[in-house]
Scaffold this motif. Sequence first.
Motif, PDB file in Angstrom:
ATOM      1  N   ILE A 206       0.834  -1.204   0.000  1.00 12.54           N
ATOM      2  CA  ILE A 206       0.000   0.000   0.000  1.00 12.54           C
ATOM      3  C   ILE A 206       0.870   1.255   0.000  1.00 12.54           C
ATOM      4  O   ILE A 206       0.630   2.202  -0.762  1.00 12.54           O
ATOM      5  CB  ILE A 206      -0.951  -0.023   1.213  1.00 12.54           C
ATOM      6  N   LEU A 207       1.897   1.260   0.845  1.00 12.97           N
ATOM      7  CA  LEU A 207       2.801   2.402   0.879  1.00 12.97           C
ATOM      8  C   LEU A 207       3.573   2.521  -0.431  1.00 12.97           C
ATOM      9  O   LEU A 207       3.770   3.635  -0.951  1.00 12.97           O
ATOM     10  CB  LEU A 207       3.773   2.262   2.050  1.00 12.97           C
ATOM     11  N   ALA A 208       4.020   1.402  -0.957  1.00 10.11           N
ATOM     12  CA  ALA A 208       4.764   1.433  -2.215  1.00 10.11           C
ATOM     13  C   ALA A 208       3.909   2.037  -3.330  1.00 10.11           C
ATOM     14  O   ALA A 208       4.387   2.869  -4.117  1.00 10.11           O
ATOM     15  CB  ALA A 208       5.212   0.017  -2.586  1.00 10.11           C
ATOM     16  N   LEU A 209       2.650   1.654  -3.397  1.00  5.99           N
ATOM     17  CA  LEU A 209       1.762   2.180  -4.436  1.00  5.99           C
ATOM     18  C   LEU A 209       1.469   3.660  -4.232  1.00  5.99           C
ATOM     19  O   LEU A 209       1.391   4.430  -5.203  1.00  5.99           O
ATOM     20  CB  LEU A 209       0.456   1.374  -4.453  1.00  5.99           C
ATOM     21  N   ALA A 210       1.309   4.065  -2.976  1.00  3.79           N
ATOM     22  CA  ALA A 210       1.047   5.480  -2.707  1.00  3.79           C
ATOM     23  C   ALA A 210       2.200   6.355  -3.204  1.00  3.79           C
ATOM     24  O   ALA A 210       1.992   7.436  -3.773  1.00  3.79           O
ATOM     25  CB  ALA A 210       0.824   5.686  -1.212  1.00  3.79           C
ATOM     26  N   ILE A 211       3.430   5.879  -3.019  1.00  6.21           N
ATOM     27  CA  ILE A 211       4.596   6.637  -3.490  1.00  6.21           C
ATOM     28  C   ILE A 211       4.677   6.609  -5.015  1.00  6.21           C
ATOM     29  O   ILE A 211       4.959   7.630  -5.658  1.00  6.21           O
ATOM     30  CB  ILE A 211       5.878   6.056  -2.858  1.00  6.21           C
ATOM     31  N   LEU A 212       4.407   5.442  -5.597  1.00  2.65           N
ATOM     32  CA  LEU A 212       4.480   5.341  -7.061  1.00  2.65           C
ATOM     33  C   LEU A 212       3.481   6.255  -7.749  1.00  2.65           C
ATOM     34  O   LEU A 212       3.787   6.844  -8.802  1.00  2.65           O
ATOM     35  CB  LEU A 212       4.246   3.893  -7.502  1.00  2.65           C
ATOM     36  N   GLU A 213       2.287   6.354  -7.187  1.00  6.74           N
ATOM     37  CA  GLU A 213       1.265   7.194  -7.816  1.00  6.74           C
ATOM     38  C   GLU A 213       1.729   8.648  -7.916  1.00  6.74           C
ATOM     39  O   GLU A 213       1.313   9.384  -8.811  1.00  6.74           O
ATOM     40  CB  GLU A 213      -0.050   7.110  -7.023  1.00  6.74           C
ATOM     41  N   GLU A 214       2.588   9.083  -6.989  1.00  7.47           N
ATOM     42  CA  GLU A 214       3.128  10.443  -7.036  1.00  7.47           C
ATOM     43  C   GLU A 214       4.355  10.543  -7.937  1.00  7.47           C
ATOM     44  O   GLU A 214       4.844  11.648  -8.202  1.00  7.47           O
ATOM     45  CB  GLU A 214       3.504  10.895  -5.621  1.00  7.47           C
ATOM     46  N   THR A 215       4.850   9.386  -8.388  1.00  9.11           N
ATOM     47  CA  THR A 215       6.112   9.370  -9.132  1.00  9.11           C
ATOM     48  C   THR A 215       5.916   9.268 -10.630  1.00  9.11           C
ATOM     49  O   THR A 215       6.763   9.726 -11.409  1.00  9.11           O
ATOM     50  CB  THR A 215       6.980   8.179  -8.653  1.00  9.11           C
ATOM     51  N   PHE A 216       4.807   8.685 -11.077  1.00 10.92           N
ATOM     52  CA  PHE A 216       4.639   8.393 -12.500  1.00 10.92           C
ATOM     53  C   PHE A 216       4.733   9.642 -13.373  1.00 10.92           C
ATOM     54  O   PHE A 216       5.230   9.583 -14.502  1.00 10.92           O
ATOM     55  CB  PHE A 216       3.308   7.673 -12.741  1.00 10.92           C
ATOM     56  N   ASP A 217       4.278  10.794 -12.864  1.00 12.41           N
ATOM     57  CA  ASP A 217       4.353  12.026 -13.654  1.00 12.41           C
ATOM     58  C   ASP A 217       5.797  12.467 -13.899  1.00 12.41           C
ATOM     59  O   ASP A 217       6.060  13.239 -14.829  1.00 12.41           O
ATOM     60  CB  ASP A 217       3.588  13.151 -12.955  1.00 12.41           C
ATOM     61  N   LEU A 218       6.728  11.983 -13.069  1.00 15.04           N
ATOM     62  CA  LEU A 218       8.128  12.370 -13.207  1.00 15.04           C
ATOM     63  C   LEU A 218       8.904  11.444 -14.133  1.00 15.04           C
ATOM     64  O   LEU A 218      10.062  11.728 -14.460  1.00 15.04           O
ATOM     65  CB  LEU A 218       8.811  12.370 -11.827  1.00 15.04           C
ATOM     66  N   LEU A 219       8.282  10.332 -14.545  1.00 15.91           N
ATOM     67  CA  LEU A 219       9.001   9.322 -15.312  1.00 15.91           C
ATOM     68  C   LEU A 219       8.871   9.578 -16.810  1.00 15.91           C
ATOM     69  O   LEU A 219       7.780   9.895 -17.303  1.00 15.91           O
ATOM     70  CB  LEU A 219       8.462   7.922 -14.996  1.00 15.91           C
ATOM     71  N   PRO A 220       9.960   9.433 -17.552  1.00 17.99           N
ATOM     72  CA  PRO A 220       9.884   9.578 -19.014  1.00 17.99           C
ATOM     73  C   PRO A 220       9.256   8.331 -19.634  1.00 17.99           C
ATOM     74  O   PRO A 220       9.281   7.247 -19.052  1.00 17.99           O
ATOM     75  CB  PRO A 220      11.354   9.711 -19.426  1.00 17.99           C
ATOM     76  N   LYS A 221       8.678   8.479 -20.804  1.00 12.59           N
ATOM     77  CA  LYS A 221       8.101   7.321 -21.485  1.00 12.59           C
ATOM     78  C   LYS A 221       9.217   6.381 -21.928  1.00 12.59           C
ATOM     79  O   LYS A 221      10.260   6.823 -22.393  1.00 12.59           O
ATOM     80  CB  LYS A 221       7.270   7.761 -22.692  1.00 12.59           C
ATOM     81  N   GLY A 222       8.974   5.097 -21.771  1.00 14.05           N
ATOM     82  CA  GLY A 222       9.978   4.111 -22.150  1.00 14.05           C
ATOM     83  C   GLY A 222       9.679   2.764 -21.520  1.00 14.05           C
ATOM     84  O   GLY A 222       8.736   2.610 -20.724  1.00 14.05           O
ATOM     85  N   GLU A 223      10.481   1.786 -21.863  1.00 15.56           N
ATOM     86  CA  GLU A 223      10.235   0.414 -21.413  1.00 15.56           C
ATOM     87  C   GLU A 223      10.343   0.280 -19.900  1.00 15.56           C
ATOM     88  O   GLU A 223       9.584  -0.468 -19.284  1.00 15.56           O
ATOM     89  CB  GLU A 223      11.224  -0.533 -22.096  1.00 15.56           C
ATOM     90  N   GLU A 224      11.286   1.004 -19.281  1.00 18.24           N
ATOM     91  CA  GLU A 224      11.426   0.906 -17.830  1.00 18.24           C
ATOM     92  C   GLU A 224      10.183   1.447 -17.120  1.00 18.24           C
ATOM     93  O   GLU A 224       9.742   0.895 -16.116  1.00 18.24           O
ATOM     94  CB  GLU A 224      12.676   1.667 -17.365  1.00 18.24           C
ATOM     95  N   THR A 225       9.606   2.526 -17.656  1.00 17.43           N
ATOM     96  CA  THR A 225       8.374   3.057 -17.068  1.00 17.43           C
ATOM     97  C   THR A 225       7.227   2.071 -17.269  1.00 17.43           C
ATOM     98  O   THR A 225       6.386   1.886 -16.372  1.00 17.43           O
ATOM     99  CB  THR A 225       8.028   4.413 -17.706  1.00 17.43           C
ATOM    100  N   ALA A 226       7.176   1.413 -18.442  1.00 23.21           N
ATOM    101  CA  ALA A 226       6.154   0.382 -18.677  1.00 23.21           C
ATOM    102  C   ALA A 226       6.287  -0.738 -17.650  1.00 23.21           C
ATOM    103  O   ALA A 226       5.287  -1.242 -17.121  1.00 23.21           O
ATOM    104  CB  ALA A 226       6.294  -0.171 -20.095  1.00 23.21           C
TER     105      ALA A 226
END
Length: 739
Positions: A206-226
């Motif tokens: 739950i904590l991991a997902l809460a942090i990720l949801e705030e992080t996706f906007d900072l990630l560039p498009k690409g396979e690692e983000t996928a």
Amino acid sequence: MRVNQLLTYSTKLQLLLLLGITSFVTGCSQYSTGRLSVGYHNLNAKFNAYVIARDKMREAEIAMCRNRKEDYNQILPILPVLDSLEAQPVGDLLQDVIKKASLVPDRHQNSKWVDNAYVLIGKARLYKGQFTDGIETLRYVNAKGRDEEDKHEGLIWLMRAYVETKDYNSALSVAEFLRSQPLNDKNTRDYYLVKAYLHQQKQEYILALAILEETFDLLPKGEETARIHFSAAQMYDFLEKPQAANVHYKEVFRNRPSYDLSFFASMNSLQNEALTSNDVSTEGGFKRMLNDRKNSDLRDRLYYSMGVIETRKKNYPQAIRFFEESIRQTTTNTTQVPYTYLEMAKVYYDKLQNYELAKAYFDSSLALLPHTSPQFQKITERKDVLDEFVKQLTTIRTEDSLQRLSQMNPATLDKFLDGVIEKEIEEQERKVKEAQKLVEQARTLNANALNFNGDPADRFVLYDPVALNQGKLEFKQRWGNRTLEDDWRRSSKVATLLTQTDNITPVANGQNPVTVGGGDITKLTKDSPEWKAKKDALYRNIPLKKQELDASNQRMEDAYYKLGKIYKFSLIEPENAVKTFMTTLERFPATNYKPEIYYLLFLTDQKNNQDSWKTKLLAEFPNSSYTRLLTKANGSIAATGNLELEAIKDYEKILGLYQNANFSEAYAQLEMAIVTYSGSKIEDKYALLRIYLLGKLQGREAYLKALNSFIKDFPTSPLLPRVREVLEAQQSTSIKKNG
């Protein structure tokens, strides 16, 4: 005169030139802070060392990413695990990174690239599995570094190193420090990813997902983000939030995923749609993917997912059929097989209560499952319980079957045993015919096999008819015809007896088992010595004499008693435990286990006859140890110090079992001790230990329920603040999840 002037001028020029060179060399020292020296070393450090090392690091990371084998049956780690085995193919590149980056602090101490070089060295050492050296290097950057952004980057990698070595407390300390620092965009993104990775490795999804949801906007498009979106979707699936999972599965396709990643995202998304919508047919929804030729080597995974869907729909027979088809569709990649066996085992164990089949599939799964799998330890514990369960169940069925044979009249029994041998011969003949058929099929395929144009080493052995046929012949020459079963290597196998009333297959307990493997029994005749030897061996397994019958009854009595305890303490099935204990008392009224069974029934049969079992125990066995336990539980000697001493002694014993990860046995003893030492001063300690055991054996839901019960049952316990702290932590994660 003019010549002398020219010589003087030339000498002065030489002196000036020498002085200039000396000044330049002195000014360019790596320890100088002059602008000329710093500029010179910045230029050389960057282009002659750091840039080369940085490019080699990128090359190594790309190669590791390309060669990485993902296990899509497990939740993908948000960041790839730092695996030294994975880094071996690029070991030379990483060594070059260290060598080139080391030139910067060795020759260009006054340049601005020293901190960057140390970070590269630390990363390379972590990739190579040299965690101690890598951590020391990154800590040095933080202690001696001059650039704050470089120090932040080093701390982020230091936090990741602590996560990889499972030093979560140190990782959290670093994270807490970085949280208060002004990070640039790149470091902010990397910090969030490592922080989410930390909580994921602690299974705090739950904590991991809460942090990720705030992080996706900072990630560039690409396979690692996928890949990160896919990992987030898997965690939502684990938390039983299929709709939220599908949001991230769709994001996978927007980030240029690899083919495998897109395949598993499509399949998992379709699986969630089939579970959440009545309009999606399981077979119809997967038909397109099954018919896609590009998925020919992934059909086993598709059928596995279809089986999972049917399991969740409680259509267990269809689920089993899909799982079996998944096994049949397996090609050269067998990584899916142990997980399919595991899912089948869970269906038989949890849903169908067919423990014999569950044991067989757990055994098969464990034989193939990687030891690094998070499920391995839990399955091993469950398998140990099932091994003992099936052992006792088999003993009961065996002895019961043999005793029924002993009640036949001699002529009928003799005729029956002849029939057993005849059936064995028929079965052997059938297997020989099947083997001959397989050989003929292999011969017809030999021509195609010989036309294989690739490297023979690349051909999967089970698809090479020549190698397969040769292996079968070699196996048969050495071992004979063997049934596919456990312990097939044993030279002596016990004969199979089938009663006329059922299909129970008892295993003989006699001293002289019958040899049925490794020989040709199809040529036996009733008048031959071999036939008579077989029949005599079968007779020896049947309890025809009184002492043999008594021994058989004792084995059955022991098995019923042990089976009841397994139901109560290991499988946590109180109703079956009561039934088994009752059967033990009915079939063996003089059993020596009676006082303990009375006591266990008193603890277990709380809905119906708890008081009656207490009365029977007190009346029939007033001086037994279980009667004394019962009186202790009712407080008759609670005023004495003996109860407290015994409570402490037993608590330490049970705690030792818990610390040694013997959770099932610890829980079994704890359940009895809680009743025995009710009212003692350490009753709350027993209750808290029970909470931990429930978490290990029955999962998070039982764990939370027990925490709430503790607060109600022990409002004055000194352990209450600790329990409240744990419960509040769990509740806070739930709030973040819902928010």
